[in-house]
Motif scaffolding. Structure first.
Motif, short mmCIF file in Angstrom:
data_model
loop_
_atom_site.label_atom_id
_atom_site.label_comp_id
_atom_site.label_asym_id
_atom_site.label_seq_id
_atom_site.Cartn_x
_atom_site.Cartn_y
_atom_site.Cartn_z
N GLY A 17 65.91 50.66 -15.78
CA GLY A 17 65.43 49.35 -15.87
C GLY A 17 66.24 47.98 -15.29
O GLY A 17 65.79 47.53 -14.48
N ILE A 18 67.43 48.16 -15.60
CA ILE A 18 68.16 47.18 -15.24
C ILE A 18 68.44 47.41 -13.77
O ILE A 18 68.63 46.22 -13.00
N ALA A 19 68.65 48.56 -13.05
CA ALA A 19 68.74 48.84 -11.63
C ALA A 19 67.35 48.37 -10.86
O ALA A 19 67.63 47.55 -9.83
N VAL A 20 66.34 48.38 -11.59
CA VAL A 20 65.12 48.02 -10.69
C VAL A 20 64.97 46.44 -10.79
O VAL A 20 64.68 45.93 -9.78
N PHE A 21 65.43 45.84 -12.10
CA PHE A 21 65.47 44.43 -12.02
C PHE A 21 66.33 43.89 -11.05
O PHE A 21 66.03 43.00 -10.30
N ALA A 22 67.49 44.58 -10.94
CA ALA A 22 68.50 43.98 -9.92
C ALA A 22 68.26 44.12 -8.50
O ALA A 22 68.19 43.27 -7.50
N ALA A 23 67.43 45.18 -7.88
CA ALA A 23 66.74 45.49 -7.01
C ALA A 23 65.75 44.54 -6.41
O ALA A 23 65.72 44.09 -5.64
N LEU A 24 64.95 44.09 -7.58
CA LEU A 24 63.83 43.15 -7.40
C LEU A 24 64.50 41.80 -7.09
O LEU A 24 63.99 40.94 -6.09
N VAL A 25 65.57 41.46 -7.68
CA VAL A 25 66.08 39.99 -7.39
C VAL A 25 66.65 40.24 -6.26
O VAL A 25 66.39 38.93 -5.46
N LEU A 26 67.61 41.16 -5.67
CA LEU A 26 68.08 41.29 -4.43
C LEU A 26 66.82 40.94 -3.35
O LEU A 26 67.17 40.47 -2.27
N ARG A 27 66.01 41.74 -3.44
CA ARG A 27 64.83 41.79 -2.61
C ARG A 27 64.03 40.17 -2.33
O ARG A 27 63.80 39.87 -1.32
N GLY A 62 66.82 45.35 -28.03
CA GLY A 62 66.39 46.62 -27.74
C GLY A 62 64.74 46.49 -27.19
O GLY A 62 64.01 47.36 -27.36
N GLY A 63 64.56 45.41 -26.46
CA GLY A 63 63.15 45.34 -25.89
C GLY A 63 62.91 45.83 -24.55
O GLY A 63 64.03 46.37 -24.08
N ARG A 64 61.72 46.24 -24.14
CA ARG A 64 61.34 46.73 -22.85
C ARG A 64 62.02 45.98 -21.69
O ARG A 64 62.06 44.81 -21.65
N GLU A 65 62.71 46.55 -20.66
CA GLU A 65 63.49 45.92 -19.84
C GLU A 65 62.51 45.05 -19.04
O GLU A 65 63.01 43.80 -18.37
N ASN A 66 61.47 45.28 -18.49
CA ASN A 66 60.54 44.83 -17.70
C ASN A 66 60.35 43.23 -18.50
O ASN A 66 60.32 42.32 -17.54
N GLU A 67 59.94 43.32 -19.53
CA GLU A 67 59.63 42.28 -20.45
C GLU A 67 61.01 41.27 -20.58
O GLU A 67 60.87 40.13 -20.36
N CYS A 68 62.03 41.89 -20.85
CA CYS A 68 63.18 41.18 -20.96
C CYS A 68 63.83 40.48 -19.91
O CYS A 68 64.37 39.38 -19.74
N ALA A 69 63.57 41.11 -18.61
CA ALA A 69 64.08 40.56 -17.61
C ALA A 69 63.18 39.37 -16.72
O ALA A 69 63.79 38.57 -16.10
N GLU A 70 62.00 39.16 -17.28
CA GLU A 70 61.04 38.46 -16.80
C GLU A 70 61.59 36.83 -16.88
O GLU A 70 61.74 35.88 -16.06
#
Length: 208
Positions: free
Chosen positions: A14-24, A66-74
């Motif tokens: 989840g963290i890796a996907v979030f980082a990739a979205l930010v870089l994109r 311990g929240g869901r990564e997609n919700e935490c990252a928003e």
């Protein structure tokens, strides 16, 4: 054990996907790679940086709970996008990520180039050496990091007291492992009783 491994992989993914979205979001499209990077059009402001820090703290608190990564990252994702648009007038910007080891912790920072220079915020303090078990929550503030680092210094003094002899590699590895395990316990305890309200860098010498 299998469920713990699944949780660990899911958290890291989840963290890796979030980082990739930010870089994109911030990096130019392939057709634009020959162009020079965009330059910031505005200087930073305390209002902007305050908003950015608050969003980082909100994201970290969610992960800590311990929240869901997609919700935490928003919160941090959206605040970063707004600030980049304000600063550059477009979605691309000169952004980078930094990591700094502080004893058993790794401070993770996000940095953006403004017209008045590079500014960074702290995303959180994570366990530097992940353990082979369920995910460990991060510390989110300077106060929380300070609690972990203070305990680490005291324990390190005992674990590395080998007298005049040089410790073996195995002894050093075992001591490092115990330090990480103690830090993990402390991080879990802090997650149940968060400390502090400002996600700023912990600046004691341990963080160099």
């Amino acid at each position: 054990m299998e469920n713990r491994q699944i949780l660990k992989v899911a958290g890291v993914t989840g963290i890796a996907v979030f980082a990739a979205l930010v870089l994109r979001m911030l990096l130019p499209d392939s057709a634009e790679t020959d162009r020079p990077p965009p330059e910031p059009q505005q200087v930073s402001s305390e209002v902007q940086l305050g908003e950015w820090r608050a969003a980082a703290l909100k994201t970290c608190r969610c992960r800590q709970a311990g929240g869901r990564e997609n919700e935490c990252a928003e919160p941090l994702f959206m605040a970063t996008r707004r600030i980049v648009l304000q600063t550059y007038g477009q979605r691309n910007g000169q952004m980078d990520f930094a990591r700094k080891t502080c004893g058993p912790l790794e401070e993770r920072q996000r940095c953006l180039k403004f017209a008045d220079g590079r500014k960074c915020i702290t995303e959180g303090y994570f366990l530097a050496e992940p353990l082979d078990e369920e995910p460990v929550p991060p510390a989110c503030t300077a106060e929380e990091a300070g609690i972990i680092l203070a305990g680490n210094r005291e324990l390190r003094g005992r674990l590395y007291d080998f007298g005049s002899r040089t410790p073996t590699n195995v002894e050093t590895m075992m001591a490092d492992r115990e330090l990480s395990e103690a830090a993990a316990v402390g991080l879990r305890e802090i997650a149940g009783n968060p400390q502090g309200s400002v996600g700023e860098a912990y600046t004691e010498n341990a963080c160099g």
